[in-house]
Motif scaffolding. Structure first.
Motif, PDB file in Angstrom:
ATOM      1  N   TYR A 145      15.591 -10.867  26.044  1.00  0.00           N
ATOM      2  CA  TYR A 145      14.327 -11.208  25.401  1.00  0.00           C
ATOM      3  C   TYR A 145      14.384 -10.905  23.902  1.00  0.00           C
ATOM      4  O   TYR A 145      13.807 -11.627  23.091  1.00  0.00           O
ATOM      5  CB  TYR A 145      13.173 -10.442  26.045  1.00  0.00           C
ATOM      6  CG  TYR A 145      11.819 -10.901  25.560  1.00  0.00           C
ATOM      7  CD1 TYR A 145      11.176 -11.979  26.142  1.00  0.00           C
ATOM      8  CD2 TYR A 145      11.182 -10.252  24.487  1.00  0.00           C
ATOM      9  CE1 TYR A 145       9.947 -12.411  25.690  1.00  0.00           C
ATOM     10  CE2 TYR A 145       9.950 -10.683  24.027  1.00  0.00           C
ATOM     11  CZ  TYR A 145       9.339 -11.765  24.635  1.00  0.00           C
ATOM     12  OH  TYR A 145       8.127 -12.201  24.160  1.00  0.00           O
ATOM     13  N   ASP A 231       1.025 -18.616  34.937  1.00  0.00           N
ATOM     14  CA  ASP A 231       2.474 -18.798  34.972  1.00  0.00           C
ATOM     15  C   ASP A 231       2.808 -20.288  34.911  1.00  0.00           C
ATOM     16  O   ASP A 231       2.141 -21.107  35.551  1.00  0.00           O
ATOM     17  CB  ASP A 231       3.066 -18.196  36.250  1.00  0.00           C
ATOM     18  CG  ASP A 231       2.771 -16.707  36.377  1.00  0.00           C
ATOM     19  OD1 ASP A 231       2.613 -16.064  35.328  1.00  0.00           O
ATOM     20  OD2 ASP A 231       2.707 -16.213  37.516  1.00  0.00           O
ATOM     21  N   THR A 233       6.242 -23.311  33.508  1.00  0.00           N
ATOM     22  CA  THR A 233       7.551 -23.521  32.905  1.00  0.00           C
ATOM     23  C   THR A 233       7.402 -23.656  31.390  1.00  0.00           C
ATOM     24  O   THR A 233       6.512 -24.355  30.913  1.00  0.00           O
ATOM     25  CB  THR A 233       8.210 -24.784  33.476  1.00  0.00           C
ATOM     26  OG1 THR A 233       8.383 -24.626  34.889  1.00  0.00           O
ATOM     27  CG2 THR A 233       9.562 -25.032  32.828  1.00  0.00           C
ATOM     28  N   LYS A 234       8.278 -22.963  30.662  1.00  0.00           N
ATOM     29  CA  LYS A 234       8.238 -23.017  29.204  1.00  0.00           C
ATOM     30  C   LYS A 234       9.570 -23.507  28.662  1.00  0.00           C
ATOM     31  O   LYS A 234      10.628 -23.243  29.243  1.00  0.00           O
ATOM     32  CB  LYS A 234       7.907 -21.634  28.627  1.00  0.00           C
ATOM     33  CG  LYS A 234       6.506 -21.158  28.969  1.00  0.00           C
ATOM     34  CD  LYS A 234       6.141 -19.897  28.208  1.00  0.00           C
ATOM     35  CE  LYS A 234       4.696 -19.494  28.476  1.00  0.00           C
ATOM     36  NZ  LYS A 234       4.284 -18.306  27.692  1.00  0.00           N
ATOM     37  N   ASP A 247      11.141 -20.617  33.800  1.00  0.00           N
ATOM     38  CA  ASP A 247       9.891 -20.339  34.503  1.00  0.00           C
ATOM     39  C   ASP A 247       9.363 -18.988  34.044  1.00  0.00           C
ATOM     40  O   ASP A 247      10.072 -17.971  34.083  1.00  0.00           O
ATOM     41  CB  ASP A 247      10.117 -20.313  36.016  1.00  0.00           C
ATOM     42  CG  ASP A 247      10.037 -21.697  36.633  1.00  0.00           C
ATOM     43  OD1 ASP A 247       9.453 -22.584  35.989  1.00  0.00           O
ATOM     44  OD2 ASP A 247      10.578 -21.888  37.730  1.00  0.00           O
ATOM     45  N   HIS A 248       8.109 -18.979  33.649  1.00  0.00           N
ATOM     46  CA  HIS A 248       7.460 -17.772  33.128  1.00  0.00           C
ATOM     47  C   HIS A 248       6.608 -17.158  34.233  1.00  0.00           C
ATOM     48  O   HIS A 248       5.742 -17.820  34.811  1.00  0.00           O
ATOM     49  CB  HIS A 248       6.586 -18.165  31.927  1.00  0.00           C
ATOM     50  CG  HIS A 248       5.623 -17.115  31.493  1.00  0.00           C
ATOM     51  ND1 HIS A 248       4.351 -16.982  32.016  1.00  0.00           N
ATOM     52  CD2 HIS A 248       5.728 -16.143  30.556  1.00  0.00           C
ATOM     53  CE1 HIS A 248       3.719 -15.991  31.432  1.00  0.00           C
ATOM     54  NE2 HIS A 248       4.533 -15.467  30.536  1.00  0.00           N
ATOM     55  N   THR A 249       6.867 -15.894  34.558  1.00  0.00           N
ATOM     56  CA  THR A 249       6.122 -15.198  35.600  1.00  0.00           C
ATOM     57  C   THR A 249       5.607 -13.865  35.063  1.00  0.00           C
ATOM     58  O   THR A 249       6.354 -13.126  34.424  1.00  0.00           O
ATOM     59  CB  THR A 249       7.004 -14.923  36.840  1.00  0.00           C
ATOM     60  OG1 THR A 249       7.566 -16.161  37.297  1.00  0.00           O
ATOM     61  CG2 THR A 249       6.191 -14.294  37.963  1.00  0.00           C
ATOM     62  N   LEU A 262       6.703  -9.490  32.098  1.00  0.00           N
ATOM     63  CA  LEU A 262       6.920 -10.929  31.954  1.00  0.00           C
ATOM     64  C   LEU A 262       8.400 -11.241  32.123  1.00  0.00           C
ATOM     65  O   LEU A 262       9.242 -10.649  31.442  1.00  0.00           O
ATOM     66  CB  LEU A 262       6.442 -11.412  30.580  1.00  0.00           C
ATOM     67  CG  LEU A 262       4.981 -11.111  30.223  1.00  0.00           C
ATOM     68  CD1 LEU A 262       4.651 -11.674  28.852  1.00  0.00           C
ATOM     69  CD2 LEU A 262       4.040 -11.676  31.270  1.00  0.00           C
ATOM     70  N   THR A 263       8.710 -12.164  33.019  1.00  0.00           N
ATOM     71  CA  THR A 263      10.096 -12.554  33.249  1.00  0.00           C
ATOM     72  C   THR A 263      10.258 -14.043  33.004  1.00  0.00           C
ATOM     73  O   THR A 263       9.323 -14.830  33.206  1.00  0.00           O
ATOM     74  CB  THR A 263      10.530 -12.223  34.689  1.00  0.00           C
ATOM     75  OG1 THR A 263       9.726 -12.983  35.613  1.00  0.00           O
ATOM     76  CG2 THR A 263      10.353 -10.742  34.988  1.00  0.00           C
ATOM     77  N   TYR A 264      11.452 -14.411  32.568  1.00  0.00           N
ATOM     78  CA  TYR A 264      11.774 -15.816  32.285  1.00  0.00           C
ATOM     79  C   TYR A 264      13.056 -16.162  33.034  1.00  0.00           C
ATOM     80  O   TYR A 264      14.143 -15.695  32.668  1.00  0.00           O
ATOM     81  CB  TYR A 264      11.951 -16.034  30.781  1.00  0.00           C
ATOM     82  CG  TYR A 264      10.705 -15.780  29.986  1.00  0.00           C
ATOM     83  CD1 TYR A 264       9.858 -16.820  29.615  1.00  0.00           C
ATOM     84  CD2 TYR A 264      10.351 -14.484  29.607  1.00  0.00           C
ATOM     85  CE1 TYR A 264       8.700 -16.581  28.890  1.00  0.00           C
ATOM     86  CE2 TYR A 264       9.190 -14.235  28.883  1.00  0.00           C
ATOM     87  CZ  TYR A 264       8.376 -15.289  28.525  1.00  0.00           C
ATOM     88  OH  TYR A 264       7.226 -15.047  27.803  1.00  0.00           O
TER      89      TYR A 264
END
Length: 281
Positions: A145, A231, A233-234, A247-249, A262-264
């Protein structure tokens, strides 16, 4: 319990409260609460008068607290001091215990980052992950990150805020594929979150800083749009490895609306390969 014993216990509690307040005050930088450092600052952390100002209490009264004077402390004043000193849940509970008062907001946001959370962040590499509060402050992050949108390690701590970077940092902005949509969404989420923190100095300081620095933010802010976190998709345009579909969660780490993990995670193999390449660089 005799009067002498009660008097001794009260004196010990006041001394503990005074020492605790000093220790918390000295660990906070002026930049963290929207104040300028100045050239002549010798005090580590904040000055007493600055804490008093942020808490909206008298300087003399706050000084007496740190001097362990025998004065009465209301829950409302302890709440204001806890917020000004950015106390986490454990520190806040300790403050109210020493003050002999009942916490009027026991589920207030926790700003602390535990060792277990830091370990989780490291284990998620090469997938980007961070811990972020509802004010968009980046409380902690892993290596992936830290390289995703810009070099976070090179920034001063007071600038590690996603909203601030989205409106003021060119490298961060260049990495956002859907810049206009992202800016509107972030401002709307910030407004929705700020509704519960309107009187708190760190929130007001961030808003004032953004309004002064960005005409783009001022224009969007005037729309009064609100949006809750979600949440999706970015798309990111990483400067060294190219386009990333992630995918942003968001996972709450405490009571809503506290800090979130926050995970990607990559949507496709190409994005996974590029994240692994970024980790090797």
């Amino acid at each position: 319990m005799t009067t002498a014993v009660r008097t001794t216990e009260a004196r010990v509690r006041r001394a503990e409260l005074a020492a605790f307040l000093r220790s918390r005050r000295e660990r906070i930088t002026p930049e963290q609460v929207g104040l300028e450092r100045g050239r002549r600052r010798r005090t580590p952390g904040l000055r007493r008068e600055e804490v008093a100002q942020l808490s909206a209490v008298g300087v003399t009264w706050y000084t007496w607290l740190e001097q362990a004077r025998d004065i009465q402390v209301s829950p409302q004043v302890l709440d204001a001091i806890a917020r000004a000193l950015l106390l986490d849940r454990s520190e806040r509970a300790h403050l109210f215990a020493l003050g002999g008062a009942t916490d009027p907001a026991p589920n207030s946001e926790c700003t602390g980052v535990t060792p277990s959370l830091r370990m989780m962040l490291r284990q998620l590499d090469p997938f980007p992950a961070c811990l972020q509060n509802s004010r968009f402050d980046i409380l902690a992050y892993n290596t992936a990150y830290g390289r995703l949108l810009c070099d976070l390690d090179a920034l001063p701590p007071e600038d590690r805020n996603c909203l601030w970077l989205a409106f003021t940092n060119e490298q961060w902005r260049d990495s956002l594929v859907d810049l206009d949509e992202t800016l509107r969404a972030m401002a709307a989420k910030f407004r929705a979150s700020m509704a519960g923190h309107l009187a708190e100095p760190p929130w007001k300081a961030l808003l004032d800083r953004l309004l002064a620095a960005s005409a783009e933010f001022r224009e969007i802010w005037e729309r009064h749009e609100v949006l809750r976190p979600g949440d999706r998709t970015k798309l990111f345009r990483q400067s060294r490895v190219g386009l990333l579909r992630l995918d942003h969660t968001g996972l709450w780490t405490g009571p809503t609306p506290g800090p979130r993990l926050l995970t990607y995670t990559p949507v496709d193999e190409e994005s996974r390969r590029r994240l692994e390449e970024l980790a090797r660089l």
